[in-house]
Write a protein that holds these residues in place. Structure first.
Motif, PDB file in Angstrom:
ATOM      1  N   GLU A   1     108.888 -47.715 -15.138  1.00 10.81           N
ATOM      2  CA  GLU A   1     107.959 -47.724 -14.098  1.00 10.81           C
ATOM      3  C   GLU A   1     106.671 -47.381 -15.032  1.00 10.81           C
ATOM      4  O   GLU A   1     106.412 -46.365 -15.057  1.00 10.81           O
ATOM      5  N   GLY A   2     105.776 -48.452 -14.927  1.00 16.18           N
ATOM      6  CA  GLY A   2     104.664 -48.084 -15.678  1.00 16.18           C
ATOM      7  C   GLY A   2     103.454 -47.970 -14.589  1.00 16.18           C
ATOM      8  O   GLY A   2     103.754 -48.143 -13.297  1.00 16.18           O
ATOM      9  N   ASP A   3     102.377 -47.628 -14.936  1.00 14.23           N
ATOM     10  CA  ASP A   3     101.083 -47.541 -14.116  1.00 14.23           C
ATOM     11  C   ASP A   3     100.718 -48.743 -13.312  1.00 14.23           C
ATOM     12  O   ASP A   3     100.249 -48.857 -12.220  1.00 14.23           O
ATOM     13  N   THR A   4     100.846 -49.773 -14.190  1.00 15.53           N
ATOM     14  CA  THR A   4     100.415 -51.050 -13.559  1.00 15.53           C
ATOM     15  C   THR A   4     101.441 -52.146 -13.539  1.00 15.53           C
ATOM     16  O   THR A   4     101.237 -53.319 -13.042  1.00 15.53           O
ATOM     17  N   PHE A   5     102.820 -51.879 -13.812  1.00 22.73           N
ATOM     18  CA  PHE A   5     103.729 -52.813 -13.837  1.00 22.73           C
ATOM     19  C   PHE A   5     105.125 -51.949 -13.875  1.00 22.73           C
ATOM     20  O   PHE A   5     105.051 -50.823 -14.320  1.00 22.73           O
ATOM     21  N   SER A   6     106.277 -52.696 -13.252  1.00 20.08           N
ATOM     22  CA  SER A   6     107.376 -52.062 -13.507  1.00 20.08           C
ATOM     23  C   SER A   6     108.366 -53.376 -13.969  1.00 20.08           C
ATOM     24  O   SER A   6     108.183 -54.296 -13.768  1.00 20.08           O
ATOM     25  N   VAL A   7     109.478 -52.730 -14.571  1.00 20.91           N
ATOM     26  CA  VAL A   7     110.413 -53.884 -15.231  1.00 20.91           C
ATOM     27  C   VAL A   7     111.644 -53.217 -14.960  1.00 20.91           C
ATOM     28  O   VAL A   7     112.024 -52.251 -15.242  1.00 20.91           O
TER      29      VAL A   7
END
Lengths: 395, 359
Positions: free
Chosen positions: B171-177
């Protein structure tokens, strides 16, 4: 969209005495859908360049139109592999399967145009569409269906989380794909043929982009656009947009029906009969006798990794299989082309020793004897192999 | 690996960018030239803001035409998909048999943002923070499809799939994978991540995630100071600072041949220009400068950008590198075959593997 010139059209009129319909041949690198054979040690090292290089060399030795790489699990990324294969092949067309649901036109059009430059005019794009609900969790777009209204995008404010919520919109991924191809062609056309970059601007339902494309017009003008599909929507997409369509149908009769239907749709888009090549996907198993071929087909099916879906004698619904002697397979191919069931075939070789080699060594010469297949590459680009027109530049 | 005198081995890299970048065969030729000189790697820049090919694609084309030299394209992280970027870099590692790197960069302008139409331009510090998260998730994804037979879920301790499949759930600040990657774990485990740490905003990302940091400076003290900063930051983030190679980045103009370096240039060190530090002089004097800077311990090596690639790279290889080889300061052959081996970096363990990270 190609606009045939009078000259281009007349050169293909079947009025010439020596004219014989030509078959187009392509090979698909086997993916993990069941054509992988568990028992074969060669099926282990499928990722390194060597396994792709081997198939590419065989396909080129067989004078095939192109090699198709799938996109998916347990495989390297196809465009990058094809850029490497461009270094070790000279004429073979190089087709990459790339999804339009989780890519953006500027970047993908640029990668495909680069492949066309790197390969000196041999690039093709097999337009794929992902099921957003399955793959969306890996991408910025998230599992968002496309917005009809571009104004409400919550990521407008810069670095706010750009995964967008599903909206329950009615857009289908194929509608996005169609606009994606259209935008890509606008980008490929944005440089003049003599190398001047001109700004582009596109504002549509799915994409609102503007600026300058970074890659000059590529050797083929546009990489060849391919689409697989049997549904009514897929046929319409192909008739309006694609230059090659892959299809699966189990019988010659079904093939003829599909062929007549799809070719019949072309005129509605101002396109010529020759502007779209219909290439059913087929498996094949050869034997010295018909009985031996059937036995080998059964053997292959037993070793398949996944539930049986491999080359069996017309047992598999959807995909036709050529199972027989080289002579009978060549005759089947000839009949398909002669009776309006196909312009060519996408072969899915069995990844055992000899997979495609056997076809190249035993069937291709018979097709050549019948005057059905080229005995040398006459052009350098994939468009020339396929007999497709150069796209007219739309400045 | 450290020689008796305490200094690390010298590393050399060269940019193979060209003005009119629309001739792929020229890139092949330059990469082969760098390889003939024993260079660790070549870089090829990329930006959506100017005319030019996709750099990773060009270096994939170069891969089968070379056998040892590392191949490091720039791939930007601002408007691209982390999931696709890592797959392409992993594939470059596969087609080059373990010679891939990735120079991480950001896209700062509104013009680039309009090419994608998905977000506006953002502050550079936020972009570099995001680039760090992309570098992080890329390494996780490279580990997510190991070839080891058995893998373990760290949270549950359970053994997972036979293909070494592991979701990354990032979970990134601007995307999630979610993962896992489609591409099997690359030959190097992790292809080499390179960050130009000249811009202060890029330094945290370089210290946390880079294997190689490029640092511009007109003298060894300047480069050495940034290197010390990067190493301290790496340590603070729990890394072994010795895992980070710092290369001094110079633009070189060897058009003056064997003539002595101009005052204020080769002799007195490079001169600061708008494009960064520029060395102008002869290849022999450049070898002296490289030996002297390296001797101070300010840098592990050099990343050299020739102003005229065809002319200057040939002089770098046959003049500068040859002299450094003659003096025993630079390799005369490649003892290893992967870029990590050239750089003296170990193959990272798979974070999801149970046994020793051999996947």
């Amino acid at each position: 969209m190609t606009v045939p010139t009078p000259a281009g059209r007349s050169s293909r009129e079947p009025s010439q005495e020596s004219f014989r319909e030509q078959v187009h041949l392509a090979a698909r690198f086997p993916d993990a859908d069941g054509t992988t054979v568990r028992a074969d040690p060669r099926s282990r090292s499928r990722t390194g360049l060597a396994s792709f290089e081997r198939l590419a060399h065989t396909a080129e030795r067989g004078l095939f139109d192109f090699l198709l790489l799938p996109e998916g699990a347990r495989l390297p990324e196809p465009v990058t592999v094809l850029n490497a294969l461009a270094a070790v092949t000279e004429r073979l067309g190089l087709a990459a399967t790339v999804d339009t649901t989780f890519n953006e036109p500027f970047e993908l059009a640029r990668r495909l145009a680069t492949l066309d430059h790197v390969s000196a005019g041999r690039a093709a794009w097999n337009v794929a569409v992902s099921d957003a609900s399955l793959a969306g969790e890996n991408f910025r777009r998230g599992d968002r269906p496309d917005h009809g209204d571009r104004g409400d995008r919550p990521d407008r404010g810069g670095l706010a989380h750009s995964r967008l919520r599903p909206t329950g919109g009615t857009e289908t991924p194929l509608a996005r794909a169609a606009e994606f191809v259209q935008v890509s062609r606008e980008l490929w056309d944005s440089w003049t043929p003599d190398g001047i970059a001109r700004p582009f601007a596109h504002r549509g339902r799915h994409f609102d982009i503007a600026g300058e494309f970074t890659v000059p017009r590529s050797p083929q003008g546009h990489p060849v656009v391919i689409r697989a599909g049997d549904s009514s929507e897929g046929r319409e997409f192909a008739a309006s947009t694609a230059e090659v369509i892959f299809t699966r149908h189990g019988t010659l009769e079904a093939g003829r029906e599909f062929y007549a239907d799809v070719k019949g749709r072309l005129a509605g888009y101002g396109r010529d009969h020759e502007d779209l090549k219909i290439m059913p996907e087929v498996a094949f198993v050869l034997g010295d006798t018909a009985a031996e071929a059937r036995e080998r087909a059964a053997e292959i099916r037993r070793t398949q990794e996944d539930p049986p879906s491999g080359p069996t004698a017309n047992e598999e619904p959807g995909r036709r299989s050529f199972v027989g002697t080289p002579e009978s397979v060549a005759a089947e191919i000839d009949e398909s082309v002669r009776t309006g069931a196909a312009d060519g075939f996408l072969l899915v070789p069995h990844p055992t020793p000899g997979g495609l080699d056997e076809f190249v060594d035993r069937v291709v010469p018979l097709l050549q004897e019948r005057g059905l297949f080229r005995t040398e590459y006459t052009g350098t680009t994939l468009r020339s192999h396929l007999g497709l027109q150069e796209p007219v530049w739309k400045g | 690996m450290t020689p008796p005198n305490g200094r690390g081995l010298l590393h050399l890299a060269a940019a193979v960018d060209q003005e009119a970048a629309h001739d792929v065969s020229a890139h092949v030729e330059l990469a082969r030239l760098a390889e003939s000189g024993g260079f660790d790697f070549v870089t090829l820049g990329d930006t959506f803001a100017r005319s030019g090919f996709d750099a990773l694609a060009v270096l994939a084309r170069v891969a089968p035409a070379t056998t040892r030299v590392g191949l490091v394209p720039t791939v930007t992280t601002t408007h691209t998909e982390p999931f696709h970027v890592q797959a392409a870099v992993a594939t470059l590692d596969w087609v080059s048999r373990g010679r891939a790197g990735w120079c991480i960069d950001v896209s700062t302008t509104e013009g680039e943002a309009r090419l994608f139409g998905r977000r506006h331009a953002a502050p550079v510090d936020a972009l570099w923070h995001e680039a760090g998260q992309v570098a992080d998730v890329a390494a996780r994804l490279w580990d997510s499809r190991g070839s080891d037979a058995r893998t373990r879920d760290e949270a549950t301790g359970r053994f997972t799939g036979h293909d070494g499949l592991h979701p990354v759930d990032f979970e990134g600040d601007t995307f999630s994978v979610r993962g896992p990657s489609a591409v099997p774990r690359p030959p190097q485990g992790h292809p080499v991540r390179v960050v130009d740490a000249t811009d202060r905003h890029a330094r945290t990302t370089a210290a946390r995630y880079a294997d190689v940091a490029l640092v511009q400076g007109t003298n060894p003290a300047q480069v050495g100071a940034i290197r010390a900063e990067l190493q301290a930051s790496a340590l603070a983030h729990g890394r072994d600072p010795d895992e980070l190679r710092v290369l001094a980045a110079l633009t070189v103009d060897l058009g003056d041949g064997e003539r002595a370096a101009e005052p204020g240039h080769g002799g007195g060190g490079p001169r600061q220009t708008a494009q960064g530090p520029l060395y102008r002089g002869g290849p022999v004097d450049l070898a002296e400068l490289i030996a002297a800077w390296h001797g101070t311990g300010a840098a592990d090596g050099f990343h050299l950008t020739p102003v005229e690639p065809r002319r200057d790279l040939e002089r770098l290889v046959n003049g500068t590198a040859a002299l450094l080889q003659h003096r025993g300061l630079f390799r005369t052959f490649y003892p290893g075959s992967t870029l990590r081996e050239h750089l003296g970096l170990g193959r990272p363990a798979n974070r999801y593997a149970v046994t020793g990270g051999t996947s």
